[in-house]
Design a protein around this motif. Structure first.
Motif, PDB file in Angstrom:
ATOM      1  N   LEU A 256      -2.479   8.282  -2.569  1.00 44.30           N
ATOM      2  CA  LEU A 256      -1.641   9.478  -2.552  1.00 44.30           C
ATOM      3  C   LEU A 256      -0.941   9.564  -1.197  1.00 44.30           C
ATOM      4  CD1 LEU A 256      -1.258  11.850  -4.635  1.00 44.30           C
ATOM      5  CD2 LEU A 256      -2.821  13.181  -3.219  1.00 44.30           C
ATOM      6  N   GLU A 257       0.319   9.997  -1.207  1.00 40.66           N
ATOM      7  CA  GLU A 257       1.014  10.307   0.039  1.00 40.66           C
ATOM      8  C   GLU A 257       1.042  11.819   0.192  1.00 40.66           C
ATOM      9  OE1 GLU A 257       5.108   8.954   0.463  1.00 40.66           O
ATOM     10  OE2 GLU A 257       5.303   9.945   2.422  1.00 40.66           O
ATOM     11  N   CYS A 258       0.282  12.322   1.166  1.00 37.43           N
ATOM     12  CA  CYS A 258       0.185  13.766   1.387  1.00 37.43           C
ATOM     13  C   CYS A 258       0.990  14.152   2.608  1.00 37.43           C
ATOM     14  CB  CYS A 258      -1.258  14.169   1.678  1.00 37.43           C
ATOM     15  SG  CYS A 258      -2.399  13.847   0.348  1.00 37.43           S
TER      16      CYS A 258
ATOM     17  N   SER B 154       5.854  -0.953   1.253  1.00 39.70           N
ATOM     18  CA  SER B 154       7.287  -1.063   0.953  1.00 39.70           C
ATOM     19  C   SER B 154       7.918   0.296   0.690  1.00 39.70           C
ATOM     20  CB  SER B 154       7.502  -1.947  -0.275  1.00 39.70           C
ATOM     21  OG  SER B 154       6.965  -1.294  -1.419  1.00 39.70           O
ATOM     22  N   ASP B 155       7.062   1.321   0.403  1.00 45.90           N
ATOM     23  CA  ASP B 155       7.576   2.637   0.020  1.00 45.90           C
ATOM     24  C   ASP B 155       8.550   2.506  -1.155  1.00 45.90           C
ATOM     25  OD1 ASP B 155       7.945   5.366   0.094  1.00 45.90           O
ATOM     26  OD2 ASP B 155       8.577   5.444   2.195  1.00 45.90           O
ATOM     27  N   SER B 156       8.183   1.661  -2.121  1.00 35.18           N
ATOM     28  CA  SER B 156       9.066   1.404  -3.263  1.00 35.18           C
ATOM     29  C   SER B 156       9.204   2.639  -4.129  1.00 35.18           C
ATOM     30  CB  SER B 156       8.502   0.267  -4.122  1.00 35.18           C
ATOM     31  OG  SER B 156       8.631  -0.955  -3.454  1.00 35.18           O
TER      32      SER B 156
ATOM     33  N   CYS C 116       1.938   8.264  -4.795  1.00 32.85           N
ATOM     34  CA  CYS C 116       3.043   9.188  -5.054  1.00 32.85           C
ATOM     35  C   CYS C 116       2.905  10.435  -4.168  1.00 32.85           C
ATOM     36  CB  CYS C 116       3.100   9.549  -6.537  1.00 32.85           C
ATOM     37  SG  CYS C 116       4.814   9.881  -7.057  1.00 32.85           S
ATOM     38  N   HIS C 117       3.995  11.169  -4.046  1.00 34.12           N
ATOM     39  CA  HIS C 117       4.009  12.372  -3.214  1.00 34.12           C
ATOM     40  C   HIS C 117       3.089  13.430  -3.817  1.00 34.12           C
ATOM     41  CE1 HIS C 117       7.430  10.988  -0.796  1.00 34.12           C
ATOM     42  NE2 HIS C 117       8.006  10.592  -1.911  1.00 34.12           N
ATOM     43  N   SER C 118       2.180  13.951  -3.024  1.00 36.95           N
ATOM     44  CA  SER C 118       1.197  14.918  -3.517  1.00 36.95           C
ATOM     45  C   SER C 118       1.858  16.266  -3.800  1.00 36.95           C
ATOM     46  CB  SER C 118       0.111  15.129  -2.465  1.00 36.95           C
ATOM     47  OG  SER C 118       0.634  15.871  -1.387  1.00 36.95           O
TER      48      SER C 118
ATOM     49  N   HIS D 139      15.438   8.002  -0.223  1.00 33.87           N
ATOM     50  CA  HIS D 139      14.392   8.982   0.092  1.00 33.87           C
ATOM     51  C   HIS D 139      13.148   8.266   0.553  1.00 33.87           C
ATOM     52  CE1 HIS D 139      11.422  12.212  -0.593  1.00 33.87           C
ATOM     53  NE2 HIS D 139      12.415  12.942  -0.203  1.00 33.87           N
ATOM     54  N   ASP D 140      12.255   8.991   1.214  1.00 33.52           N
ATOM     55  CA  ASP D 140      11.054   8.368   1.730  1.00 33.52           C
ATOM     56  C   ASP D 140       9.833   8.991   1.109  1.00 33.52           C
ATOM     57  OD1 ASP D 140      12.822   9.841   3.992  1.00 33.52           O
ATOM     58  OD2 ASP D 140      10.956  10.852   3.532  1.00 33.52           O
TER      59      ASP D 140
ATOM     60  N   SER E 115       0.795  -1.231   0.000  1.00 30.99           N
ATOM     61  CA  SER E 115       0.000   0.000   0.000  1.00 30.99           C
ATOM     62  C   SER E 115       0.826   1.281   0.000  1.00 30.99           C
ATOM     63  CB  SER E 115      -0.946  -0.007   1.206  1.00 30.99           C
ATOM     64  OG  SER E 115      -1.814  -1.115   1.137  1.00 30.99           O
ATOM     65  N   HIS E 116       2.053   1.211  -0.507  1.00 33.10           N
ATOM     66  CA  HIS E 116       2.857   2.442  -0.570  1.00 33.10           C
ATOM     67  C   HIS E 116       3.931   2.300  -1.640  1.00 33.10           C
ATOM     68  CE1 HIS E 116       5.027   5.818   1.935  1.00 33.10           C
ATOM     69  NE2 HIS E 116       5.212   5.975   0.646  1.00 33.10           N
ATOM     70  N   MET E 117       3.790   3.081  -2.728  1.00 28.44           N
ATOM     71  CA  MET E 117       4.834   3.094  -3.768  1.00 28.44           C
ATOM     72  C   MET E 117       4.677   4.337  -4.631  1.00 28.44           C
ATOM     73  SD  MET E 117       3.366  -0.128  -5.836  1.00 28.44           S
ATOM     74  CE  MET E 117       3.249  -0.939  -4.247  1.00 28.44           C
TER      75      MET E 117
ATOM     76  N   GLY F 284      -1.117   9.913   5.228  1.00 29.03           N
ATOM     77  CA  GLY F 284      -0.656  11.169   5.813  1.00 29.03           C
ATOM     78  C   GLY F 284       0.769  10.988   6.277  1.00 29.03           C
ATOM     79  N   SER F 285       1.652  11.910   5.878  1.00 29.32           N
ATOM     80  CA  SER F 285       3.047  11.767   6.269  1.00 29.32           C
ATOM     81  C   SER F 285       3.554  13.071   6.871  1.00 29.32           C
ATOM     82  CB  SER F 285       3.905  11.372   5.066  1.00 29.32           C
ATOM     83  OG  SER F 285       3.831  12.353   4.058  1.00 29.32           O
ATOM     84  N   VAL F 286       4.494  12.944   7.778  1.00 29.02           N
ATOM     85  CA  VAL F 286       5.238  14.113   8.248  1.00 29.02           C
ATOM     86  C   VAL F 286       6.686  13.867   7.848  1.00 29.02           C
ATOM     87  CG1 VAL F 286       5.899  15.516  10.233  1.00 29.02           C
ATOM     88  CG2 VAL F 286       3.637  14.421  10.181  1.00 29.02           C
ATOM     89  N   HIS F 287       7.241  14.796   7.067  1.00 27.07           N
ATOM     90  CA  HIS F 287       8.619  14.689   6.583  1.00 27.07           C
ATOM     91  C   HIS F 287       9.464  15.751   7.295  1.00 27.07           C
ATOM     92  CE1 HIS F 287       6.901  12.603   2.843  1.00 27.07           C
ATOM     93  NE2 HIS F 287       7.663  11.719   3.448  1.00 27.07           N
ATOM     94  N   PRO F 288      10.150  15.368   8.363  1.00 31.82           N
ATOM     95  CA  PRO F 288      10.863  16.373   9.168  1.00 31.82           C
ATOM     96  C   PRO F 288      12.128  16.901   8.511  1.00 31.82           C
ATOM     97  CG  PRO F 288      11.266  14.178  10.033  1.00 31.82           C
ATOM     98  CD  PRO F 288      10.279  14.018   8.911  1.00 31.82           C
TER      99      PRO F 288
HETATM  100 ZN   LIG Z   1       7.202   9.616   2.873  1.00 32.02          ZN
END
Ligand SMILES: [Zn+2]
Ligand SMILES: [Zn+2]
Length: 295
Positions: free
Chosen positions: A86-88, A235-237, A42-44, A294-295, A9-11, A112-116
């Motif tokens: 979507l990864e927001c 997997s965040d592929s 994908c990254h929003s 990268h994440d 559920s993540h790529m 939902g992501s927090v990218h510090p």
């Molecule tokens: Zn991320």
């Protein structure tokens, strides 16, 4: 071969400028792993196209993204379920804009992501040190507290189905990461998160980051299990070779932490799968390609 049950559920897609391979290529690996499906997340884009723009699609590419996932979904229909996600980034103040963006697509699943590590996050919530300068203890604790608070804010925003890589801040503050030191803040955040009903992700790409363990690590996984928060695998592929990577190990970690089920999403609806059944459904692969940094 057993009936496929799990989704990865993540790529990502090439639109984020740091991933390779078309969604169809990711689906092909999913079929080999006997996954039921994949969610492209994908990254929003973000308001004004300035926020972290080097690492994500621009708003003008958003319709291309919807079309790209739709194309793969049709091509693989009946074999691998390719879902629009979507990864927001959760960033305070962006909620109304994200609400309007999410209304433009028929999403199955929103992370939902927090990218510090973004410039914007560091400017707003870091202690002002230059990028690449390791945090000292005080600066690290400040960033870690802000991070876990924002994860809980993200859950309470109601915008997301799941919180992704939910201890990513440990890699940004790797030299000063001791989970025990921040555990009271984490527990308070998880209490708030549990009340919202949102899921959280066990992200296997963490094995390839500065602190080489999945995200979150075992202590936080156990706190999540104690609160009954559902867990989803991702997997965040950023390349097709990692689809479903290390899922068997992830299921072992979930079980060891006290989780009995693993969850998948479709049309924002959650299904919980007993972990032994999920494990039995996977076809092993010999080796996964390394993750990008990268994440
Ligand atoms: Zn991320
Ligand atoms: Zn990425």
């Amino acid at each position: 071969m057993l009936t496929p049950l799990l989704y990865d559920s993540h790529m990502h897609t090439p639109l984020c400028k740091h991933a390779s391979g078309e969604p169809e290529d990711y689906a092909a690996v999913a079929e080999k792993r006997n996954l039921r499906g994949i969610v492209i997340t994908c990254h929003s884009p973000h308001p004004g196209d300035n926020y972290d723009f080097r690492w994500r699609m621009s708003e003008t590419q958003f319709d291309d993204y919807l079309a790209l996932v739709d194309r793969a979904s049709r091509a693989w229909a009946g074999r691998v379920d390719v879902l629009l996600g979507l990864e927001c980034d959760y960033f305070p103040g962006h909620e109304p804009w994200l609400t309007r963006l999410l209304a433009r697509g028929d999403f199955h699943y929103v992370l939902g992501s927090v990218h510090p590590d973004t410039e914007e996050y560091r400017a707003a919530y870091g202690d002002g040190r230059a990028k690449g300068t390791p945090y000292d203890r005080e600066g690290a604790l400040q960033l870690q507290r802000a991070y876990f608070g924002h994860l809980a804010d993200a859950a309470e925003s109601g915008l997301f189905d799941c919180l992704t890589h939910p201890d990513l801040v440990k890699n940004e503050t790797a030299a000063e990461w001791q989970v025990e030191r921040i555990l009271d803040d984490i527990r308070a955040a998880l209490d708030r998160i549990a009340r919202t009903g949102i899921a959280m992700e066990l992200n296997t790409s963490g094995l390839h980051k500065r602190i080489p363990e999945m995200l979150p690590g075992p202590a936080i996984l156990a706190e999540i299990a104690a609160r009954g928060i559902p867990m989803v695998l991702g997997s965040d592929s950023h390349d097709p070779g990692r689809v479903g990577a290390d899922f068997e190990r992830a299921l072992d970690l979930l079980e060891a932490a006290g989780h009995r089920t693993v969850s998948v999403f479709r049309r924002h609806q959650r299904t919980d799968i007993p972990i032994p059944a999920a494990r039995a459904s996977l076809t092993p692969i010999l080796a996964a390609a390394p993750a990008l940094g990268h994440d």
